[in-house]
Design an enzyme around this catalytic site. Structure first.
Site, PDB file in Angstrom:
ATOM      1  N   SER A  71      -8.403  -2.744   2.768  1.00  0.00           N
ATOM      2  CA  SER A  71      -7.358  -2.227   3.659  1.00  0.00           C
ATOM      3  C   SER A  71      -7.798  -2.450   5.096  1.00  0.00           C
ATOM      4  CB  SER A  71      -7.155  -0.738   3.412  1.00  0.00           C
ATOM      5  OG  SER A  71      -6.495  -0.188   4.536  1.00  0.00           O
TER       6      SER A  71
ATOM      7  N   HIS B  68      -4.782  -5.861   2.139  1.00  0.00           N
ATOM      8  CA  HIS B  68      -3.913  -4.678   2.078  1.00  0.00           C
ATOM      9  C   HIS B  68      -3.570  -4.259   3.507  1.00  0.00           C
ATOM     10  CE1 HIS B  68      -2.196  -1.091   0.191  1.00  0.00           C
ATOM     11  NE2 HIS B  68      -2.734  -0.395   1.189  1.00  0.00           N
TER      12      HIS B  68
ATOM     13  N   ASP C   8      -1.520  -1.736   5.890  1.00  0.00           N
ATOM     14  CA  ASP C   8      -0.926  -0.395   5.925  1.00  0.00           C
ATOM     15  C   ASP C   8      -0.012  -0.215   7.135  1.00  0.00           C
ATOM     16  OD1 ASP C   8      -2.044   1.057   3.640  1.00  0.00           O
ATOM     17  OD2 ASP C   8      -3.969   0.685   4.616  1.00  0.00           O
TER      18      ASP C   8
ATOM     19  N   MET D   3       2.379   2.318   9.141  1.00  0.00           N
ATOM     20  CA  MET D   3       2.666   3.755   9.307  1.00  0.00           C
ATOM     21  C   MET D   3       3.522   3.960  10.549  1.00  0.00           C
ATOM     22  SD  MET D   3      -1.074   5.339   8.515  1.00  0.00           S
ATOM     23  CE  MET D   3      -2.079   4.756   7.139  1.00  0.00           C
TER      24      MET D   3
ATOM     25  N   HIS E 247       1.958  -2.338   2.542  1.00  0.00           N
ATOM     26  CA  HIS E 247       2.201  -0.971   2.056  1.00  0.00           C
ATOM     27  C   HIS E 247       2.973  -0.232   3.134  1.00  0.00           C
ATOM     28  CE1 HIS E 247       0.120   3.158   1.027  1.00  0.00           C
ATOM     29  NE2 HIS E 247       1.430   3.180   0.845  1.00  0.00           N
TER      30      HIS E 247
ATOM     31  N   MET F 294       4.562   2.759   4.764  1.00  0.00           N
ATOM     32  CA  MET F 294       4.625   4.228   4.830  1.00  0.00           C
ATOM     33  C   MET F 294       5.572   4.532   5.981  1.00  0.00           C
ATOM     34  SD  MET F 294       0.567   4.838   4.210  1.00  0.00           S
ATOM     35  CE  MET F 294       0.209   3.129   4.572  1.00  0.00           C
TER      36      MET F 294
ATOM     37  N   MET G 210      -1.307   6.435  -5.059  1.00  0.00           N
ATOM     38  CA  MET G 210      -2.135   6.955  -3.973  1.00  0.00           C
ATOM     39  C   MET G 210      -3.120   7.963  -4.565  1.00  0.00           C
ATOM     40  SD  MET G 210      -1.045   5.429  -1.267  1.00  0.00           S
ATOM     41  CE  MET G 210      -2.164   6.281  -0.156  1.00  0.00           C
TER      42      MET G 210
ATOM     43  N   GLY H 109      -1.687   8.261   5.123  1.00  0.00           N
ATOM     44  CA  GLY H 109      -1.724   8.483   6.565  1.00  0.00           C
ATOM     45  C   GLY H 109      -3.045   8.124   7.224  1.00  0.00           C
ATOM     46  N   PHE H 110      -4.126   8.224   6.467  1.00  0.00           N
ATOM     47  CA  PHE H 110      -5.436   8.011   7.084  1.00  0.00           C
ATOM     48  C   PHE H 110      -6.413   7.362   6.108  1.00  0.00           C
ATOM     49  CE2 PHE H 110      -3.390  11.712   8.881  1.00  0.00           C
ATOM     50  CZ  PHE H 110      -3.374  11.382  10.235  1.00  0.00           C
ATOM     51  N   GLY H 111      -7.317   6.574   6.672  1.00  0.00           N
ATOM     52  CA  GLY H 111      -8.428   6.061   5.872  1.00  0.00           C
ATOM     53  C   GLY H 111      -9.526   7.111   5.792  1.00  0.00           C
ATOM     54  N   GLY H 112     -10.501   6.851   4.954  1.00  0.00           N
ATOM     55  CA  GLY H 112     -11.706   7.680   4.924  1.00  0.00           C
ATOM     56  C   GLY H 112     -11.565   9.026   4.245  1.00  0.00           C
TER      57      GLY H 112
ATOM     58  N   ASP I 244      -5.091   3.341  -4.362  1.00  0.00           N
ATOM     59  CA  ASP I 244      -5.312   3.310  -2.911  1.00  0.00           C
ATOM     60  C   ASP I 244      -5.780   4.675  -2.417  1.00  0.00           C
ATOM     61  OD1 ASP I 244      -5.201   2.863  -0.179  1.00  0.00           O
ATOM     62  OD2 ASP I 244      -3.042   2.483  -0.106  1.00  0.00           O
ATOM     63  N   GLY I 245      -7.018   4.701  -1.931  1.00  0.00           N
ATOM     64  CA  GLY I 245      -7.532   5.906  -1.299  1.00  0.00           C
ATOM     65  C   GLY I 245      -8.847   6.379  -1.893  1.00  0.00           C
ATOM     66  N   GLY I 246      -9.891   6.361  -1.091  1.00  0.00           N
ATOM     67  CA  GLY I 246     -11.182   6.901  -1.517  1.00  0.00           C
ATOM     68  C   GLY I 246     -11.896   6.086  -2.580  1.00  0.00           C
TER      69      GLY I 246
ATOM     70  N   GLY J 149     -10.703   0.624   2.031  1.00  0.00           N
ATOM     71  CA  GLY J 149     -10.737   0.451   3.481  1.00  0.00           C
ATOM     72  C   GLY J 149     -12.098   0.790   4.033  1.00  0.00           C
ATOM     73  N   SER J 150     -12.370   2.100   4.146  1.00  0.00           N
ATOM     74  CA  SER J 150     -13.627   2.513   4.777  1.00  0.00           C
ATOM     75  C   SER J 150     -14.840   2.036   3.984  1.00  0.00           C
ATOM     76  CB  SER J 150     -13.647   4.029   4.960  1.00  0.00           C
ATOM     77  OG  SER J 150     -13.318   4.677   3.759  1.00  0.00           O
TER      78      SER J 150
HETATM   79  C1  DX5 Z   1      -3.913   5.536   3.444  1.00  0.00           C
HETATM   80  C2  DX5 Z   1      -3.816   4.047   3.251  1.00  0.00           C
HETATM   81  C3  DX5 Z   1      -5.008   3.412   2.654  1.00  0.00           C
HETATM   82  C4  DX5 Z   1      -6.293   3.582   3.427  1.00  0.00           C
HETATM   83  C5  DX5 Z   1      -7.376   3.671   2.415  1.00  0.00           C
HETATM   84  O1  DX5 Z   1      -2.658   6.034   3.752  1.00  0.00           O
HETATM   85  O2  DX5 Z   1      -2.705   3.713   2.444  1.00  0.00           O
HETATM   86  O3  DX5 Z   1      -4.764   2.047   2.354  1.00  0.00           O
HETATM   87  O4  DX5 Z   1      -6.597   2.545   4.301  1.00  0.00           O
HETATM   88  O5  DX5 Z   1      -8.555   3.911   3.064  1.00  0.00           O
HETATM   89  P1  DX5 Z   1      -9.879   4.363   2.308  1.00  0.00           P
HETATM   90  O6  DX5 Z   1     -10.247   3.254   1.367  1.00  0.00           O
HETATM   91  O7  DX5 Z   1     -10.848   4.543   3.420  1.00  0.00           O
HETATM   92  O8  DX5 Z   1      -9.555   5.633   1.587  1.00  0.00           O
HETATM   93 ZN    ZN Z   2      -2.462   1.624   1.723  1.00  0.00          ZN
END
Ligand code: DX5
Ligand code: ZN
Length: 232
Positions: free
Chosen positions: A9, A34, A36, A38, A68, A70, A139, A144-147, A177-179, A199-200
């Site tokens: 991501s 990927h 994102d 928003m 993606h 959002m 999800m 909304g946020f990475g990490g 997607d996520g964590g 992502g992170s």
């Molecule tokens: C969150 C995004 C994700 C995000 C994932 O809303 O859709 O794609 O970048 O980030 P990580 O892998 O850090 O959870």
């Molecule tokens: Zn995403």
């Protein structure tokens, strides 16, 4: 045999050097980009739009770009992202007044379509619309946020989604997607995912200033995925 794909991501990339960052993760063995989007309305954050997708294509990115969305409303931006070179366009059904129409619009624009389910959103939308879906994205954090940390109950939801997809006999990817990290990707694969957004875990590693850091994270993820494949 699942054909596992890793989708970094770019939300966690260095946006000032985005083209180079995308080149580097692809060179390191990533499969899909990927992307994102928003809007500070559907989710409380604001990121990137079709111009940036187009810029990546002009930069020379040929890998699939997984957009993606959002955003709410959804439909107005679908043709713009198709023109900008999106391969997949996925959206949250709660954000569209007419889910079937949006799925059809994405396909009519020449892209692959997908539905995104927030952690607490039931999979019901799939029941009738599955024939218009190329990707199911679960999800494992609130968007909304990475990490953020992976929400464990989504593993059961992955198993449920895998059953629905297999029973349909259709060629539909199951993305998470996520964590997602090296230390949980195997468990996520064993629960049924075949496409892994990270992502992170990938871009965050760059801060360690090792030029091969993307290669090592992606290789470590593949090693874990091989274990999942062998256990299957
Ligand atoms: C969150 C995004 C994700 C995000 C994932 O809303 O859709 O794609 O970048 O980030 P990580 O892998 O850090 O959870
Ligand atoms: Zn995403």
């Amino acid at each position: 045999m699942p054909d596992y794909k890793i989708a970094p991501s770019i939300l966690s990339a260095d946006f000032a050097r985005l083209g180079q960052e995308v080149d580097n993760v692809l060179k390191a063995g990533a499969d899909i980009v990927h992307f994102d989007v928003m809007d500070n309305h559907y989710v409380p954050n604001l990121t990137i739009g079709p111009l940036v997708c187009d810029a990546l294509r002009k930069h020379g990115v040929t890998a699939e770009i997984d957009v993606h969305l959002m955003i709410k409303p959804v439909d107005a931006l679908v043709p713009d992202f198709a023109k900008a070179g999106a391969s997949y366009i996925t959206f949250h059904p709660e954000a569209s007044e007419h889910v079937d129409r949006t799925l059809q619009l994405i396909r009519d624009q020449g892209c692959k379509s997908g539905l995104v389910f927030n952690p607490a959103t039931p999979l019901d939308y799939l029941e009738w619309a599955i024939e218009k879906v190329d990707m199911v994205l679960l999800m494992s954090v609130n968007p909304g946020f990475g990490g953020q940390s992976f929400i464990p109950y989504v593993l059961d939801k992955l198993r449920a989604a895998r059953k629905i997809i297999d029973a349909s006999g259709r060629d539909i990817r199951l993305e998470i997607d996520g964590g997602v990290k090296v230390d949980n990707i195997r468990e996520v694969a064993e629960a049924g995912a075949d496409t892994f957004v990270a992502g992170s875990a990938i871009f965050g590693a760059a801060k360690e200033s090792d030029p091969n850091v993307y290669d090592s994270v992606i290789a470590a993820m593949r090693t874990e995925l091989d274990k999942a494949q062998k256990a299957a």
